[in-house]
Design an enzyme around this catalytic site. Structure first.
Site, PDB file in Angstrom:
ATOM      1  N   ALA A  80       0.842  -1.202   0.000  1.00  0.00           N
ATOM      2  CA  ALA A  80       0.000   0.000   0.000  1.00  0.00           C
ATOM      3  C   ALA A  80       0.869   1.240   0.000  1.00  0.00           C
ATOM      4  CB  ALA A  80      -0.887   0.026   1.230  1.00  0.00           C
ATOM      5  N   ASP A  81       0.381   2.253  -0.668  1.00  0.00           N
ATOM      6  CA  ASP A  81       1.010   3.573  -0.595  1.00  0.00           C
ATOM      7  C   ASP A  81       0.291   4.466   0.402  1.00  0.00           C
ATOM      8  OD1 ASP A  81       1.761   2.461  -3.416  1.00  0.00           O
ATOM      9  OD2 ASP A  81       3.254   3.932  -2.816  1.00  0.00           O
TER      10      ASP A  81
END
Ligand code: MRU
EC number: 5.3.1.23
Length: 354
Positions: free
Chosen positions: A245-246
């Protein structure tokens, strides 16, 4: 020894130039903030945790080698440097969170009696160095929690088959990796039958970087194009999908590498659990839903050219969003260093005990 995205000792930072992988393994010196921001923007270093680590360590190196003379100039320099580093890539929240925390920490330290620019510099440098250590520890916890959770649903000696996207391994972090850390932990336990990694068009983090890490770690793996994901899920008995995930927001909506959203949709169609593995440093509880996440758009040549050679028809228009947002309804669980949470449990899970 596992691959290292960064090599750091007090006053010296080197980053592995990921633009040259898998053909060449070359470390380049980063002597300060401007070079750090350039390495991030040009994607010599990439992956949400690694971006923040290189950002704050580039600041630490510059402060060590070119100390500020007084407290006000130190505070201004740190604030402006962090602002510059945050602007290099907007979607991953890790750098922004690190910047906010470091600015607040510095303001608090500066208010203490006897604060000098030397003492404050030492505190900032130590703060930056602690991020490096914590990231590896967090990743190992993510790997352990994730592997345990996935195996709870398998038979006692059953091996599991995973599918992953983009690059979330040692190259995207300070070491071990997040989603790839889960894969590594399953392999270390002798419970991984196989992992499929997507090519991850257009930038090919999967074929260039994840495939490189998997071969390096001798993990049984197969590369597929992004367009082969549905048939792989159906015909190769994929147990679970795990991605990085960013930015994970308060309701569990997750921004990650472009193509993650479609993987979540097809995993749902095939009844396959879909996990996001991310440290709490990638969670942004200030945003209620994913609708307001800023999505970075990258240059068109990343789609139209391969190794500098144009493959797309000249004149065609191009849209190149680097990330997409997967709605929380499609996510089975979010694997963090504090445990595995359902999207709706994430906010409480991360704020409890703070
Ligand atoms: O554009 P990139 O290569 O920086 O994108 C990387 C990803 O999307 C990763 O999945 C994410 O940053 C998590 S890395 C542990």
């Amino acid at each position: 020894m596992s691959l290292e995205s960064v090599r750091y000792s007090r006053g010296s930072l080197q980053v592995l130039n990921q633009l040259l992988l898998p053909h060449k393994s070359e470390y380049e010196p980063v002597t300060g903030v401007q070079q750090g921001a350039d390495a991030i923007r040009t994607m010599k270093v990439r992956g949400a945790p690694a971006i923040a680590i290189v950002g704050v360590l580039s600041l630490a190196v510059e402060l060590t080698t070119k100390p500020c003379q007084d407290v006000p100039s130190l505070i201004t320099f740190v604030r402006e440097s962090l602002h510059h580093l945050v602007s290099a890539r907007p979607t991953a929240v890790n750098m922004k969170k690190a910047a906010d925390e470091l600015n607040a920490f510095l303001a608090e330290e500066a208010d203490k009696p006897g604060a000098t620019s030397q003492r404050l510099t030492e505190s900032v440098v130590q703060w930056a160095e602690s991020l490096l250590k914590k990231d590896v520890e967090d990743n190992q916890m993510i790997g352990d929690f994730g592997a345990k959770h996935i195996l709870e649903k398998a038979g006692p000696t059953e091996k599991v088959c995973m599918l992953t996207h983009c690059n979330t391994g040692s190259l995207a972090t300070a070491g071990y990796g997040t989603a790839l850390g889960v894969v590594r932990s399953l392999h270390a336990l002798g419970r991984l039958s196989h992992v499929f990694c997507t090519e991850t068009r257009p930038y090919n983090q999967g074929s260039r970087l994840t495939a490189y890490e998997l071969v390096y770690e001798k993990i049984p793996a197969t590369l597929i194009t992004d367009s082969m994901a549905s048939v792989t899920m159906r015909e190769r008995k994929v147990t679970a999908v795990v991605v990085g995930a960013d930015r994970v927001v308060a309701n569990g909506d997750t921004a990650n590498k472009i193509g993650t959203y479609q993987l979540a949709i097809i995993a749902k169609y095939h009844g396959i659990p879909f996990y996001v593995a991310a440290p709490s440093t990638s969670c942004d509880l200030s945003l209620p839903t994913g609708g307001s996440i800023v999505i970075e758009e990258r240059p068109s040549h990343e789609l139209t050219d391969i190794n500098g050679i144009r493959i797309a028809a000249p004149g065609i228009d191009v849209w190149n969003p680097a990330f997409d947002v997967t709605p929380h309804e499609l996510i089975t669980g979010i694997i963090t260093e504090r445990g595995v949470f359902k999207p709706e449990e994430l906010k409480d899970g991360l704020t409890k005990g703070q």
